[in-house]
Enzyme design. Structure first.
Site, short mmCIF file in Angstrom:
data_model
loop_
_atom_site.label_atom_id
_atom_site.label_comp_id
_atom_site.label_asym_id
_atom_site.label_seq_id
_atom_site.Cartn_x
_atom_site.Cartn_y
_atom_site.Cartn_z
CB ALA A 68 22.07 -31.91 -40.49
N GLY A 87 3.76 -67.61 -40.31
CA GLY A 87 2.94 -67.82 -39.11
C GLY A 87 3.66 -67.33 -37.86
CG ASP A 140 15.07 -34.31 -57.14
OD1 ASP A 140 14.09 -34.57 -56.44
OD2 ASP A 140 15.14 -33.32 -57.90
CB ILE A 158 21.12 -35.95 -37.95
CG1 ILE A 158 20.35 -34.63 -37.88
CG2 ILE A 158 22.13 -35.96 -39.10
CD1 ILE A 158 19.34 -34.38 -39.01
CD GLU A 173 17.11 -40.26 -48.26
OE1 GLU A 173 17.03 -39.94 -49.45
OE2 GLU A 173 18.05 -40.91 -47.78
CD GLN A 193 -0.80 -63.61 -41.88
OE1 GLN A 193 -0.41 -62.72 -41.14
NE2 GLN A 193 -1.73 -64.47 -41.52
#
Ligand SMILES: Cc1cc2nc3c(=O)[nH]c(=O)nc-3n(C[C@H](O)[C@H](O)[C@H](O)COP(=O)(O)OP(=O)(O)OC[C@H]3O[C@@H](n4cnc5c(N)ncnc54)[C@H](O)[C@@H]3O)c2cc1C
Length: 385
Positions: A123, A339, A239, A156, A363, A336
């Site tokens: 959080a 279709g 990280d 959260i 993030e 796509q």
């Protein structure tokens, strides 16, 4: 392509794929439609030992690293990004304890996390602190042997479902990033409640909720590391977790690519399968190439992290930004290729396209990742002078 995975990594991949195909695939549309938290699937993931993958053996885990986690996340994401987000957010919430916790904190929390008994959430975000994470306004004041938390966290993942929360709060006014600290807060602590549950575009099997702290008292020993280290803990946590978001991108893109390819082989127009048209082949060729490039980068950066490298900020941002941009492009192109059918809920790619969008946002948005990479490049240039 051959990624030279070890026998053990191949086994993790196979098991994750089996769980994804047998347990997630049959229910993913229903979970999405009903916006239902995947309780049963989390139990199966726990039985498969995936929650313990990145937890050291001394705390009841399997002692594996970022690459093994990325492999599992990728396979779950190939089936459903909502489910994989629930799983990956658990790792995100665990990293502050794993990277910065005391031995007592690790002994207390990691074994239950490793078995999947207790789910975790991270959080940081608040209404006025999104990209500007240092601007958190939730406060934590030391009062005797307790910290008293006040404030509201927004959006959260795993909010309400998790039992353990790693929370970033302000401990000193006027000090900006250096005035924040990280805490462990357990569900059920008086003064800690849950607010609004979000109704989302995608990843609807994952829960996104407000956390409310009103004079919530937690023991002083729930401070992670030292006071004033909250921002650093949050950044180092991200990280470590961003290769997981990259892996989510690779997985959802792979799922969409496979669905589109299979459809294009079976769909006939002008007397031939649509895959025989060069326009469709070129779309599929670009999708396949981008997925391999994204997977290569995510695996390489994961290996770099697992090598014990000290500074992985630039590389993990690169893996996140590249793989998640690929996920967005590939899922749009999959619709796509198919279709009108691609637009229908009868096929999985419309959900995949809705799901993929979040990967470019959470993030740290992909704009922020590019800022991070840019800052790292400036630092490198200065060092070389
Ligand atoms: C489904 C979902 C789940 C989430 N789960 C969690 C969670 O578990 N824990 C948690 O702490 N947070 C969580 N978040 C929050 C998420 O990390 C933030 O939404 C994200 O960091 C972006 O913040 P923001 O939405 O406030 O966007 P803002 O910061 O308001 O950004 C708006 C736009 O401005 C751009 N922008 C902002 N600043 C800059 C800048 N300096 N340079 C260039 N562009 C900029 C952004 O890229 C974006 O395009 C979740 C969000 C969602 C939607």
């Amino acid at each position: 392509m051959e990624y030279f995975l070890t026998e053990e990594q191949e086994m993790i991949k196979e098991l994750a794929r089996q769980v994804a195909e047998e347990k997630i695939l049959p229910v993913r549309a229903e979970l999405d439609e009903k916006e239902e938290f995947p309780n049963e699937i989390m139990k199966i993931i726990a039985q498969s030992d995936f929650f313990g993958l990145f937890i050291p053996e001394e705390y009841g885990g399997l002692g594996k690293g970022s690459l093994e986690l990325a492999i599992a996340v990728e396979e779950l994401s190939r089936a459903c990004l909502g489910v994989s987000t629930t799983f990956a957010a658990n790792a995100l919430g665990t990293f502050p304890i794993l990277l910065f916790g005391t031995d007592d904190q690790k002994k207390k929390y990691l074994p239950d996390i490793a078995t999947g008994k207790r789910l975790v959430a991270f959080a940081l975000t608040e209404a006025n602190a999104g990209s500007d994470a240092a601007g958190v306004q939730t406060t934590a004041k030391l009062d005797g042997n307790e910290y008293v938390l006040n404030g509201t966290k927004q959006w959260i993942t795993n909010g309400g479902e998790a039992e353990i929360y790693t929370v970033i709060a302000k401990t000193e006014k006027g000090k900006g990033a250096r005035g924040t600290s990280a805490f462990i807060v357990e569900k059920g602590t008086p003064g800690f409640s849950f607010g609004k549950k979000e109704n989302k575009m995608g990843i609807r099997a994952s829960v996104t909720r407000e956390l409310i702290f009103e004079n919530c008292r937690i023991p002083r020993e729930n401070l992670i590391s030292k006071q004033g280290r909250g921002f650093i803990i949050a950044m180092k946590t991200l990280d470590s977790s961003r290769t997981g978001v990259g892996a989510q991108g690779v997985g959802v893109a792979q799922g969409a690519f496979e669905a589109a390819t299979s459809y294009a082989k079976g769909r006939y127009q002008f007397g031939q399968p649509v895959i025989s048209f060069q326009a469709i082949q070129h779309l599929l060729a670009d999708m396949a190439t981008q997925i391999e490039a994204a997977r290569s980068l995510v695996y390489s950066v994961s290996r770099f992290i697992d090598s014990g490298a000290k500074d992985v900020t630039k590389e993990s941002a690169m893996a996140k930004v590249f793989a998640t941009d690929v996920a967005m492009k590939v899922t749009v192109d999959a619709v796509q290729v198919m279709g009108g059918a691609g637009y229908m809920k009868e096929y999985p790619v419309e959900k995949m396209m809705r799901d993929a969008k979040i990967l470019q946002i959470f993030e740290g948005t992909n704009q922020i990742q590019r800022n991070v990479i840019g800052q790292a490049l400036i630092k490198e240039t200065v060092k070389k002078k």
